[in-house]
Scaffold this motif. Structure first.
Motif, PDB file in Angstrom:
ATOM      1  N   ALA A  14       0.946  -1.314   0.052  1.00 22.59           N
ATOM      2  CA  ALA A  14      -0.033   0.014  -0.011  1.00 22.59           C
ATOM      3  C   ALA A  14       1.092   0.796   0.412  1.00 22.59           C
ATOM      4  O   ALA A  14       1.904   1.350   0.858  1.00 22.59           O
ATOM      5  CB  ALA A  14      -0.748  -0.198   0.819  1.00 22.59           C
ATOM      6  N   ARG A  15       0.369   2.230  -0.537  1.00 25.61           N
ATOM      7  CA  ARG A  15       0.619   3.599  -0.592  1.00 25.61           C
ATOM      8  C   ARG A  15       1.872   3.560   0.573  1.00 25.61           C
ATOM      9  O   ARG A  15       2.879   4.538   1.278  1.00 25.61           O
ATOM     10  CB  ARG A  15       0.231   5.046  -0.591  1.00 25.61           C
ATOM     11  CG  ARG A  15       0.884   6.332  -1.425  1.00 25.61           C
ATOM     12  CD  ARG A  15      -0.222   7.485  -1.107  1.00 25.61           C
ATOM     13  NE  ARG A  15      -0.417   6.966  -2.508  1.00 25.61           N
ATOM     14  CZ  ARG A  15      -0.481   7.778  -3.761  1.00 25.61           C
ATOM     15  NH1 ARG A  15       0.748   8.209  -3.758  1.00 25.61           N
ATOM     16  NH2 ARG A  15      -1.717   7.367  -5.073  1.00 25.61           N
ATOM     17  N   ALA A 237       2.474   8.822  -9.928  1.00 30.06           N
ATOM     18  CA  ALA A 237       1.193   8.145 -10.093  1.00 30.06           C
ATOM     19  C   ALA A 237       0.375   7.084  -8.273  1.00 30.06           C
ATOM     20  O   ALA A 237      -0.597   7.109  -8.611  1.00 30.06           O
ATOM     21  CB  ALA A 237       1.756   7.439 -11.672  1.00 30.06           C
ATOM     22  N   GLY A 238       1.648   6.906  -8.152  1.00 31.52           N
ATOM     23  CA  GLY A 238       1.011   5.904  -7.202  1.00 31.52           C
ATOM     24  C   GLY A 238       1.242   4.712  -7.135  1.00 31.52           C
ATOM     25  O   GLY A 238       1.420   3.926  -8.567  1.00 31.52           O
ATOM     26  N   PRO A 239       1.120   3.170  -6.811  1.00 21.98           N
ATOM     27  CA  PRO A 239       1.536   2.558  -6.425  1.00 21.98           C
ATOM     28  C   PRO A 239       0.348   1.761  -6.676  1.00 21.98           C
ATOM     29  O   PRO A 239       0.227   0.642  -8.227  1.00 21.98           O
ATOM     30  CB  PRO A 239       1.868   1.185  -5.051  1.00 21.98           C
ATOM     31  CG  PRO A 239       1.505   2.575  -4.569  1.00 21.98           C
ATOM     32  CD  PRO A 239       1.249   4.182  -4.480  1.00 21.98           C
ATOM     33  N   LYS A 240      -1.053   1.984  -6.788  1.00 20.58           N
ATOM     34  CA  LYS A 240      -2.242   0.828  -7.848  1.00 20.58           C
ATOM     35  C   LYS A 240      -1.684   1.231  -9.653  1.00 20.58           C
ATOM     36  O   LYS A 240      -1.629   0.320 -10.160  1.00 20.58           O
ATOM     37  CB  LYS A 240      -3.172   1.681  -7.608  1.00 20.58           C
ATOM     38  CG  LYS A 240      -4.340   0.744  -7.793  1.00 20.58           C
ATOM     39  CD  LYS A 240      -5.470   1.714  -7.885  1.00 20.58           C
ATOM     40  CE  LYS A 240      -7.245   0.852  -8.350  1.00 20.58           C
ATOM     41  NZ  LYS A 240      -8.318   1.363  -7.883  1.00 20.58           N
ATOM     42  N   LYS A 241      -1.408   2.886 -10.027  1.00 22.36           N
ATOM     43  CA  LYS A 241      -1.058   3.301 -11.022  1.00 22.36           C
ATOM     44  C   LYS A 241       0.112   1.725 -12.121  1.00 22.36           C
ATOM     45  O   LYS A 241       0.515   1.673 -12.767  1.00 22.36           O
ATOM     46  CB  LYS A 241      -0.757   4.143 -11.474  1.00 22.36           C
ATOM     47  CG  LYS A 241      -1.871   4.956 -11.746  1.00 22.36           C
ATOM     48  CD  LYS A 241      -2.875   5.300 -12.945  1.00 22.36           C
ATOM     49  CE  LYS A 241      -3.839   5.933 -13.054  1.00 22.36           C
ATOM     50  NZ  LYS A 241      -4.583   6.226 -14.187  1.00 22.36           N
ATOM     51  N   TYR A 242       1.097   2.122 -10.619  1.00 26.45           N
ATOM     52  CA  TYR A 242       2.619   1.167 -11.284  1.00 26.45           C
ATOM     53  C   TYR A 242       2.374  -0.522 -10.965  1.00 26.45           C
ATOM     54  O   TYR A 242       2.771  -0.626 -12.368  1.00 26.45           O
ATOM     55  CB  TYR A 242       3.043   1.825  -9.365  1.00 26.45           C
ATOM     56  CG  TYR A 242       4.886   1.426  -9.796  1.00 26.45           C
ATOM     57  CD1 TYR A 242       5.486   1.745 -10.259  1.00 26.45           C
ATOM     58  CD2 TYR A 242       5.295  -0.412  -9.897  1.00 26.45           C
ATOM     59  CE1 TYR A 242       6.755   1.224 -10.340  1.00 26.45           C
ATOM     60  CE2 TYR A 242       6.352  -0.697  -9.740  1.00 26.45           C
ATOM     61  CZ  TYR A 242       7.617   0.132  -9.762  1.00 26.45           C
ATOM     62  OH  TYR A 242       8.606  -0.206 -10.358  1.00 26.45           O
ATOM     63  N   ASP A 243       1.182  -1.009 -10.147  1.00 22.42           N
ATOM     64  CA  ASP A 243       1.061  -2.510 -10.474  1.00 22.42           C
ATOM     65  C   ASP A 243       0.582  -1.826 -12.161  1.00 22.42           C
ATOM     66  O   ASP A 243       0.859  -3.427 -12.589  1.00 22.42           O
ATOM     67  CB  ASP A 243       0.387  -2.776  -9.628  1.00 22.42           C
ATOM     68  CG  ASP A 243       1.179  -2.964  -7.894  1.00 22.42           C
ATOM     69  OD1 ASP A 243       2.363  -2.333  -8.249  1.00 22.42           O
ATOM     70  OD2 ASP A 243       0.125  -2.462  -7.080  1.00 22.42           O
ATOM     71  N   ALA A 338       7.363   9.316  -1.225  1.00 23.09           N
ATOM     72  CA  ALA A 338       9.389   9.223  -2.603  1.00 23.09           C
ATOM     73  C   ALA A 338       9.345   7.678  -2.645  1.00 23.09           C
ATOM     74  O   ALA A 338       8.373   7.132  -1.803  1.00 23.09           O
ATOM     75  CB  ALA A 338      10.108   8.921  -0.849  1.00 23.09           C
ATOM     76  N   PRO A 339       9.551   7.497  -3.855  1.00 24.08           N
ATOM     77  CA  PRO A 339       9.553   6.176  -4.556  1.00 24.08           C
ATOM     78  C   PRO A 339      10.538   5.215  -3.502  1.00 24.08           C
ATOM     79  O   PRO A 339      11.440   5.074  -2.491  1.00 24.08           O
ATOM     80  CB  PRO A 339       9.341   5.863  -5.025  1.00 24.08           C
ATOM     81  CG  PRO A 339      10.905   7.212  -5.957  1.00 24.08           C
ATOM     82  CD  PRO A 339      10.230   8.337  -4.519  1.00 24.08           C
ATOM     83  N   VAL A 340       9.678   3.902  -3.351  1.00 25.60           N
ATOM     84  CA  VAL A 340      10.540   3.203  -2.869  1.00 25.60           C
ATOM     85  C   VAL A 340      10.385   1.748  -4.592  1.00 25.60           C
ATOM     86  O   VAL A 340       9.636   0.951  -4.259  1.00 25.60           O
ATOM     87  CB  VAL A 340      10.277   2.325  -1.555  1.00 25.60           C
ATOM     88  CG1 VAL A 340      11.582   1.275  -0.977  1.00 25.60           C
ATOM     89  CG2 VAL A 340      10.685   3.359  -0.689  1.00 25.60           C
ATOM     90  N   VAL A 341      11.161   1.499  -5.191  1.00 22.16           N
ATOM     91  CA  VAL A 341      11.669   0.067  -6.095  1.00 22.16           C
ATOM     92  C   VAL A 341      12.899  -0.283  -5.801  1.00 22.16           C
ATOM     93  O   VAL A 341      14.192  -0.188  -6.471  1.00 22.16           O
ATOM     94  CB  VAL A 341      11.920   1.444  -7.264  1.00 22.16           C
ATOM     95  CG1 VAL A 341      12.477   0.142  -8.079  1.00 22.16           C
ATOM     96  CG2 VAL A 341      10.913   2.022  -7.378  1.00 22.16           C
ATOM     97  N   SER A 342      12.825  -1.503  -6.170  1.00 22.59           N
ATOM     98  CA  SER A 342      13.509  -2.580  -5.299  1.00 22.59           C
ATOM     99  C   SER A 342      14.133  -3.626  -7.218  1.00 22.59           C
ATOM    100  O   SER A 342      12.906  -3.386  -7.735  1.00 22.59           O
ATOM    101  CB  SER A 342      13.083  -3.386  -4.648  1.00 22.59           C
ATOM    102  OG  SER A 342      14.343  -5.059  -4.127  1.00 22.59           O
ATOM    103  N   GLY A 343      14.607  -3.824  -6.585  1.00 21.34           N
ATOM    104  CA  GLY A 343      15.145  -5.142  -7.936  1.00 21.34           C
ATOM    105  C   GLY A 343      15.875  -6.455  -7.753  1.00 21.34           C
ATOM    106  O   GLY A 343      16.129  -6.116  -6.052  1.00 21.34           O
ATOM    107  N   GLY A 344      16.752  -6.872  -8.209  1.00 18.59           N
ATOM    108  CA  GLY A 344      17.918  -8.238  -7.862  1.00 18.59           C
ATOM    109  C   GLY A 344      17.893  -9.436  -9.564  1.00 18.59           C
ATOM    110  O   GLY A 344      17.828  -8.932  -9.717  1.00 18.59           O
ATOM    111  N   ASP A 345      18.300 -10.075  -8.283  1.00 17.32           N
ATOM    112  CA  ASP A 345      19.166 -11.391  -9.347  1.00 17.32           C
ATOM    113  C   ASP A 345      18.964 -12.883  -7.982  1.00 17.32           C
ATOM    114  O   ASP A 345      18.966 -12.927  -7.532  1.00 17.32           O
ATOM    115  CB  ASP A 345      20.422 -11.064  -9.601  1.00 17.32           C
ATOM    116  CG  ASP A 345      20.693 -10.118 -10.318  1.00 17.32           C
ATOM    117  OD1 ASP A 345      20.950  -9.820 -11.403  1.00 17.32           O
ATOM    118  OD2 ASP A 345      21.124  -9.181  -9.321  1.00 17.32           O
TER     119      ASP A 345
END
Length: 460
Positions: A14-15, A237-243, A338-345
């Motif tokens: 959630a936001r 745009a927020g988490p909902k739009k992001y998804d 503020a955004p929190v974007v994660s990534g990984g391998d």
């Protein structure tokens, strides 16, 4: 690192949860400096096993394994130390196989030739799904799953699943919502760490007025540009739009995409705000985008560079000290939070064997992650890695924020897309944003191109 970028669908927070983590980062990342195995708790073996800490590995004398990844430089060298410890504990021989982006294409040629590596480190959940759909990937065995369940939050387990079956071990994570800066440049300019997008633009102007170009951009590699877009889009745009955009449930011609590109053009389209201009940026790879920010004394090519925690490897290569010469602040809020974007391998088994399953189990253990954590430039989603293993206060706080977030994170959007759209050099989102960097006035044209490429890749 083609970082380290990563793609299935997970932990939709959630936001408010994103705001909590962003707040934790904002509080924790302003301080910078400091420095940062016992195996303990040995378990009984059967005589043909070697035990260390909580992970029990079989004896594999005479066995040979290959591990493929796109990692280069210090990142590859550090990972080889993790593999060397596996060799020491098991007696197996492990060879690192350098791969090229997109790794799925690289693996396809290996499979076609009858010589796939035993394990591949896949930087997208979408790539894991492709490997499963092509029947290349093999499910994890009981030992690896047990290690995952003991050491990982449910969200990090889930992004390694396809059709509810576990295929991936997310060995490496990334916090991709950070901006690194040259402290001498900021001090000379009288610049301060911004918390909002407007404040970032003000800080950039302050740096520019001091005689230093504000931003370094590694535009030769399209994934760095998608990361810029994703942070702006998530916050605005927020988490909902992001998804929805990540799943192509809304089109790239949506007004929310226009808003994000408009904001992005405030940096990319501002004259002399990007080192080397668009032409120079498009010829600058990610490592160079970092090192040129921290070389040249108080007159580097740029004062700031956006990218994840893994940039520390390149900062060190520039002979700059993290926490002193190089500091960091969270990607500023463009919208409400503020955004929190994660990534990984993720480690994925391509040739099922006792040895490959043992290596996947090893990579899911805190023992393995701790070795690389101590070497710097690495972040693990393994919650049982002791925070003190990270070599400086900056990375300790980044790691703590990631672990404390639990399942409350958004995964890199381009890494959730089909690889043809979100993970292929010269194509799809990478190419469209490189073209946009070259011409930030063409917002509508960029949207149309993004939508056409997405529709083709998603098949809708």
């Amino acid at each position: 690192m083609r970082s380290t970028s990563s793609k299935n669908r997970t932990g939709r927070a959630a936001r408010a949860a994103a705001a909590v983590l962003a707040g934790a980062l904002a509080l924790s990342l302003t301080a910078c400096g400091g420095d940062g195995d016992d195996d303990g708790n040995e378990q009984g073996g059967s005589g043909n096993e070697e035990t260390a800490g909580a992970v029990t590995l079989p004896k594999l004398n005479g066995e040979s394994l290959e591990v493929a990844a796109v990692w280069t430089g210090a990142e590859q060298a550090n990972f080889k130390q993790v593999l060397a410890e596996f060799e020491k504990r098991t007696g197996a021989k492990v060879t690192f196989v350098p791969a090229q982006d997109p790794i799925i294409n690289f693996l396809g040629s290996k499979v076609a030739g009858g010589q796939p590596p035993d394990i591949a480190m896949l930087p997208q959940p979408g790539a894991i799904k492709q490997a499963v759909d092509k029947k290349w990937a093999k499910p994890l065995g009981a030992d690896a799953i047990k290690e995952l369940q003991e050491n990982y939050s449910q969200g990090w387990q889930d992004i390694g699943k396809v059709d509810n079956k576990q295929y991936g071990v997310y060995y490496k994570a990334a916090n991709k919502s950070l901006i690194w800066y040259n402290t001498q440049v900021f001090e000379n300019a009288g610049a301060t760490e911004p918390k909002t997008w407007d404040e970032l633009l003000t800080t950039a102007q302050t740096v520019y007025d001091s005689g230093v170009t504000p931003f370094s951009v590694g535009g030769a590699e399209g994934w760095t540009l998608t990361d810029w877009f994703e942070n702006i889009y998530l916050s605005q745009a927020g988490p909902k739009k992001y998804d929805q955009l990540a799943k192509h449930e809304i089109k790239w011609t949506d007004p929310s995409v226009k808003d994000a590109l408009t904001a992005l053009a405030q940096v990319w389209g501002k004259k002399d705000y990007v080192a080397g201009g668009a032409t120079g940026a498009l010829q600058t790879d990610f490592p160079a985008s970092v090192t040129q920010t921290f070389t040249g004394g108080d007159q580097p090519k740029a004062g700031m560079v956006y990218e994840g925690d893994f940039a520390q490897v390149n900062i060190v290569q520039a002979k700059a000290k993290v926490g002193t010469d190089a500091k960091v602040f969270p990607f500023p809020a463009v919208g409400d939070t503020a955004p929190v974007v994660s990534g990984g391998d993720a480690a994925v088994i391509l040739q099922d064997s006792k040895a490959a399953q043992a290596l996947a189990t090893w990579l899911a253990s805190p023992d393995a992650a701790t070795i690389q954590a101590k070497l710097g430039g690495y972040l693990s989603p393994n919650k049982n890695v002791d925070n003190s293993a990270y070599p400086n206060e900056v990375q300790q706080k980044i790691a703590k924020a990631l672990i404390d977030s639990g399942d409350d994170f958004r995964f890199d959007m381009s890494d959730q897309a089909p690889q043809a759209f979100g993970g292929t050099p010269g194509k799809g989102e990478w190419k469209a944003l490189q073209d946009f960097l070259k011409n930030p006035t063409d917002i509508a044209g960029t949207q149309r191109k993004l939508e056409a490429d997405a529709a083709a890749a998603y098949g809708n």
